[in-house]
Design an enzyme around this catalytic site. Structure first.
Site, PDB file in Angstrom:
ATOM      1  N   SER A  14      57.977  89.161 -34.220  1.00  0.00           N
ATOM      2  CA  SER A  14      56.702  89.884 -34.172  1.00  0.00           C
ATOM      3  C   SER A  14      56.808  91.279 -34.785  1.00  0.00           C
ATOM      4  O   SER A  14      55.883  91.731 -35.465  1.00  0.00           O
ATOM      5  CB  SER A  14      56.237  90.021 -32.723  1.00  0.00           C
ATOM      6  N   HIS A  25      68.967  78.886 -35.802  1.00  0.00           N
ATOM      7  CA  HIS A  25      69.143  78.963 -34.339  1.00  0.00           C
ATOM      8  C   HIS A  25      68.597  77.668 -33.753  1.00  0.00           C
ATOM      9  O   HIS A  25      67.380  77.487 -33.679  1.00  0.00           O
ATOM     10  CB  HIS A  25      68.391  80.205 -33.837  1.00  0.00           C
ATOM     11  N   ASP A  34      64.226  79.456 -36.405  1.00  0.00           N
ATOM     12  CA  ASP A  34      64.216  78.965 -35.018  1.00  0.00           C
ATOM     13  C   ASP A  34      63.790  77.505 -34.924  1.00  0.00           C
ATOM     14  O   ASP A  34      62.621  77.187 -35.132  1.00  0.00           O
ATOM     15  CB  ASP A  34      63.223  79.800 -34.200  1.00  0.00           C
ATOM     16  N   MET A  44      63.110  74.318 -32.643  1.00  0.00           N
ATOM     17  CA  MET A  44      62.820  73.937 -31.247  1.00  0.00           C
ATOM     18  C   MET A  44      62.479  72.467 -31.179  1.00  0.00           C
ATOM     19  O   MET A  44      61.681  71.972 -31.981  1.00  0.00           O
ATOM     20  CB  MET A  44      61.645  74.750 -30.722  1.00  0.00           C
ATOM     21  N   GLY A  60      58.018  83.060 -29.378  1.00  0.00           N
ATOM     22  CA  GLY A  60      58.093  84.429 -29.879  1.00  0.00           C
ATOM     23  C   GLY A  60      57.171  85.319 -29.055  1.00  0.00           C
ATOM     24  O   GLY A  60      56.404  84.826 -28.222  1.00  0.00           O
ATOM     25  N   GLY A  61      57.277  86.612 -29.282  1.00  0.00           N
ATOM     26  CA  GLY A  61      56.349  87.562 -28.681  1.00  0.00           C
ATOM     27  C   GLY A  61      56.529  87.818 -27.189  1.00  0.00           C
ATOM     28  O   GLY A  61      55.608  88.321 -26.541  1.00  0.00           O
ATOM     29  N   SER A 113      62.782  86.790 -37.935  1.00  0.00           N
ATOM     30  CA  SER A 113      62.506  85.435 -37.456  1.00  0.00           C
ATOM     31  C   SER A 113      61.168  84.964 -38.005  1.00  0.00           C
ATOM     32  O   SER A 113      60.109  85.488 -37.637  1.00  0.00           O
ATOM     33  CB  SER A 113      62.465  85.406 -35.926  1.00  0.00           C
TER      34      SER A 113
HETATM   35  C1  DX5 Z   1      62.630  82.670 -29.247  1.00  0.00           C
HETATM   36  C2  DX5 Z   1      63.217  82.718 -30.649  1.00  0.00           C
HETATM   37  C3  DX5 Z   1      63.135  84.048 -31.294  1.00  0.00           C
HETATM   38  C4  DX5 Z   1      61.746  84.573 -31.520  1.00  0.00           C
HETATM   39  C5  DX5 Z   1      61.806  86.065 -31.485  1.00  0.00           C
HETATM   40  O1  DX5 Z   1      62.941  81.455 -28.654  1.00  0.00           O
HETATM   41  O2  DX5 Z   1      64.580  82.349 -30.613  1.00  0.00           O
HETATM   42  O3  DX5 Z   1      63.887  84.101 -32.494  1.00  0.00           O
HETATM   43  O4  DX5 Z   1      61.195  84.150 -32.742  1.00  0.00           O
HETATM   44  O5  DX5 Z   1      60.509  86.534 -31.582  1.00  0.00           O
HETATM   45  P1  DX5 Z   1      60.090  88.012 -31.147  1.00  0.00           P
HETATM   46  O6  DX5 Z   1      60.890  88.950 -31.995  1.00  0.00           O
HETATM   47  O7  DX5 Z   1      58.659  88.010 -31.449  1.00  0.00           O
HETATM   48  O8  DX5 Z   1      60.424  88.154 -29.698  1.00  0.00           O
HETATM   49 ZN    ZN Z   2      65.934  82.698 -32.400  1.00  0.00          ZN
END
Ligand code: DX5
Ligand code: ZN
Length: 220
Positions: free
Chosen positions: A198, A66, A35, A37, A144-145, A8
């Protein structure tokens, strides 16, 4: 069934995004997870079509978009034009899930359907025959994270049991809080596509990707 890593790029250094993607490709990651948003379906805003279009040619990886977007049906054609290969929408964000899936497929892309941690596996069941991939969110979407929600494992198992019972080879992708330390649990539960932000881009991208590929190899 193929086992795939989808890094990601939300967690990547955008100054050198193309280079970072190349490192993951060289190390064996077949997808790039993108991703999107919208600040409505989720609180944060990330990036959209122009960024996808710009990075599309950086590698030959599959672009796995996504969409954490309210009423994503409005943007399906835009994402096709920008270079998406797979478009995943949220069941919770669609007024008409069937029409949205149909539009993704008729635009020539693979269709994914995602469910948030509070949505039950059972609610996705009736769509399984019509989709290519089911995306189980293992964190609340938006950032993320975050920490992996352990109840996700039971949901993955339930969904894999459903696809097996229906004789489907639907991909099950899992997204959020996945690290080398818990990847095997997710795969053992029945997932075959792993998203990691991450854990891939935090530190040595090439080394992190290779370590995930070593894990995935055991499942082929
Ligand atoms: C969260 C995103 C994920 C995110 C995952 O809303 O859909 O794809 O980037 O990040 P990590 O692997 O850091 O949890
Ligand atoms: Zn995602």
């Amino acid at each position: 069934m193929k086992y795939i890593l989808a890094p990601s790029i939300l967690a990547a250094d955008f100054r050198t995004l193309g280079k970072e993607m190349e490192l993951t490709e060289e190390a064996g990651a077949e997808y790039i997870h993108f991703d999107v948003m919208d600040g409505m379906f989720v609180p944060s805003i990330s990036f959209g079509m122009p960024v996808l279009q710009s990075i599309k040619g950086a590698t030959s990886q599959v672009m796995d978009a996504h969409l954490m977007v309210q009423e994503p049906i409005r943007y399906i054609e835009d994402f096709k034009r920008a270079g998406a290969d797979i478009v995943t929408v949220h069941l919770e964000a669609c007024g008409d899930v069937d029409a949205t899936i149909k539009k993704i497929r008729s635009s020539g892309m693979k269709a994914g359907l995602s469910i948030c941690p509070d949505t039950k596996a059972e609610e996705a069941k009736r769509y399984l025959p019509d989709i290519d991939m089911l995306l189980v969110m293992s964190v609340h979407p938006g950032f993320g994270g975050q920490k992996f929600i352990p109840e996700s494992l039971e949901k993955i198992r339930a969904l894999r049991t459903m696809t097996d019972a229906l004789g489907l080879d639907t991909d099950i992708e899992v997204d959020g809080g996945i690290y080398h330390s818990n990847a095997r649990e997710v795969l053992d539960a029945g997932a075959n596509v792993i998203v990691a932000g991450s854990a891939v881009f935090g530190g040595d991208t090439m080394k992190n990707t290779k370590e995930f590929m070593e894990i995935l190899k055991d499942y082929e």
